[in-house]
Scaffold this motif. Structure first.
Motif, PDB file in Angstrom:
ATOM      1  N   ALA A 194      18.322 -16.755  -6.421  1.00 47.39           N
ATOM      2  CA  ALA A 194      18.200 -17.014  -7.860  1.00 47.39           C
ATOM      3  C   ALA A 194      18.112 -18.514  -8.127  1.00 47.39           C
ATOM      4  O   ALA A 194      17.314 -18.962  -8.953  1.00 47.39           O
ATOM      5  CB  ALA A 194      19.376 -16.395  -8.600  1.00 47.39           C
TER       6      ALA A 194
ATOM      7  N   MET B  66      13.605 -11.133 -14.462  1.00 48.93           N
ATOM      8  CA  MET B  66      14.607 -10.376 -13.689  1.00 48.93           C
ATOM      9  C   MET B  66      15.722  -9.886 -14.595  1.00 48.93           C
ATOM     10  O   MET B  66      16.181  -8.750 -14.473  1.00 48.93           O
ATOM     11  CB  MET B  66      15.199 -11.257 -12.588  1.00 48.93           C
ATOM     12  N   VAL B  67      16.167 -10.734 -15.521  1.00 55.08           N
ATOM     13  CA  VAL B  67      17.243 -10.355 -16.429  1.00 55.08           C
ATOM     14  C   VAL B  67      16.775  -9.243 -17.366  1.00 55.08           C
ATOM     15  O   VAL B  67      17.508  -8.286 -17.629  1.00 55.08           O
ATOM     16  CB  VAL B  67      17.739 -11.591 -17.220  1.00 55.08           C
TER      17      VAL B  67
ATOM     18  N   GLY C 161      16.775  -5.939 -15.806  1.00 57.26           N
ATOM     19  CA  GLY C 161      18.133  -5.444 -15.598  1.00 57.26           C
ATOM     20  C   GLY C 161      18.645  -5.873 -14.243  1.00 57.26           C
ATOM     21  O   GLY C 161      17.900  -5.856 -13.254  1.00 57.26           O
ATOM     22  N   PRO C 162      19.917  -6.284 -14.203  1.00 58.69           N
ATOM     23  CA  PRO C 162      20.470  -6.789 -12.943  1.00 58.69           C
ATOM     24  C   PRO C 162      20.555  -5.721 -11.845  1.00 58.69           C
ATOM     25  O   PRO C 162      20.613  -6.049 -10.674  1.00 58.69           O
ATOM     26  CB  PRO C 162      21.855  -7.300 -13.331  1.00 58.69           C
ATOM     27  N   LEU C 163      20.548  -4.457 -12.224  1.00 57.73           N
ATOM     28  CA  LEU C 163      20.653  -3.398 -11.216  1.00 57.73           C
ATOM     29  C   LEU C 163      19.325  -2.702 -10.950  1.00 57.73           C
ATOM     30  O   LEU C 163      19.287  -1.692 -10.245  1.00 57.73           O
ATOM     31  CB  LEU C 163      21.694  -2.359 -11.657  1.00 57.73           C
ATOM     32  N   SER C 164      18.241  -3.245 -11.508  1.00 59.88           N
ATOM     33  CA  SER C 164      16.952  -2.594 -11.296  1.00 59.88           C
ATOM     34  C   SER C 164      16.464  -2.819  -9.864  1.00 59.88           C
ATOM     35  O   SER C 164      16.831  -3.790  -9.205  1.00 59.88           O
ATOM     36  CB  SER C 164      15.917  -3.120 -12.287  1.00 59.88           C
TER      37      SER C 164
ATOM     38  N   THR D  23      14.516  -6.184  -9.371  1.00 61.16           N
ATOM     39  CA  THR D  23      15.387  -7.371  -9.320  1.00 61.16           C
ATOM     40  C   THR D  23      16.050  -7.478  -7.956  1.00 61.16           C
ATOM     41  O   THR D  23      16.055  -8.551  -7.345  1.00 61.16           O
ATOM     42  CB  THR D  23      16.453  -7.299 -10.433  1.00 61.16           C
ATOM     43  N   TRP D  24      16.601  -6.372  -7.459  1.00 61.88           N
ATOM     44  CA  TRP D  24      17.280  -6.424  -6.161  1.00 61.88           C
ATOM     45  C   TRP D  24      16.296  -6.662  -5.025  1.00 61.88           C
ATOM     46  O   TRP D  24      16.633  -7.282  -4.031  1.00 61.88           O
ATOM     47  CB  TRP D  24      18.107  -5.165  -5.916  1.00 61.88           C
TER      48      TRP D  24
ATOM     49  N   LEU E 293      15.822 -10.413  -5.149  1.00 61.71           N
ATOM     50  CA  LEU E 293      17.022 -11.161  -4.761  1.00 61.71           C
ATOM     51  C   LEU E 293      17.403 -10.953  -3.301  1.00 61.71           C
ATOM     52  O   LEU E 293      18.088 -11.790  -2.721  1.00 61.71           O
ATOM     53  CB  LEU E 293      18.201 -10.786  -5.664  1.00 61.71           C
TER      54      LEU E 293
END
Length: 102
Positions: free
Chosen positions: A38, A54-55, A58-61, A64-65, A68
């Motif tokens: 990040a 990314m935000v 959603g942080p759990l999408s 995004t993962w 990351l």
């Protein structure tokens, strides 16, 4: 009803220190890796927009993962020898520098 004191633990071997260090370093790298990615994304030219995307996702999408965790496997594998060597050297130095019983 006091428990009897435990006998002193047997010191770890050099191989056990190497394995413990390797595993500890790999776990630490895995925990911090998303934050490093990040930070790196934020430092690029279109970083703020990418981070906002990314935000928004959603942080759990999954996307995004996926972003990351990119490079996490290589980072963990490359940190294994470093962690093992570090623990071995530190333990060897500690044994050399520790006062010996008389």
């Amino acid at each position: 009803a006091r428990k009897p004191p435990r006998p002193p633990a047997k010191p770890l071997t050099l191989r056990q220190h190497a394995v413990a260090g390797a595993v500890a370093r790999a776990v630490a790298q895995a925990a911090v890796h998303p934050l490093n990615v990040a930070k790196t994304v934020l430092q690029t030219a279109d970083g703020p927009a990418a981070l906002r995307a990314m935000v928004r996702a959603g942080p759990l999408s999954r996307s995004t993962w996926r972003q990351l965790s990119r490079g996490l496997g290589a980072q963990a594998v490359l940190s294994l020898p470093n962690g093992g060597l570090n623990f071995c050297v530190m333990e060897g130095a500690r044994r050399c520098l520790a006062p010996r019983p008389r």
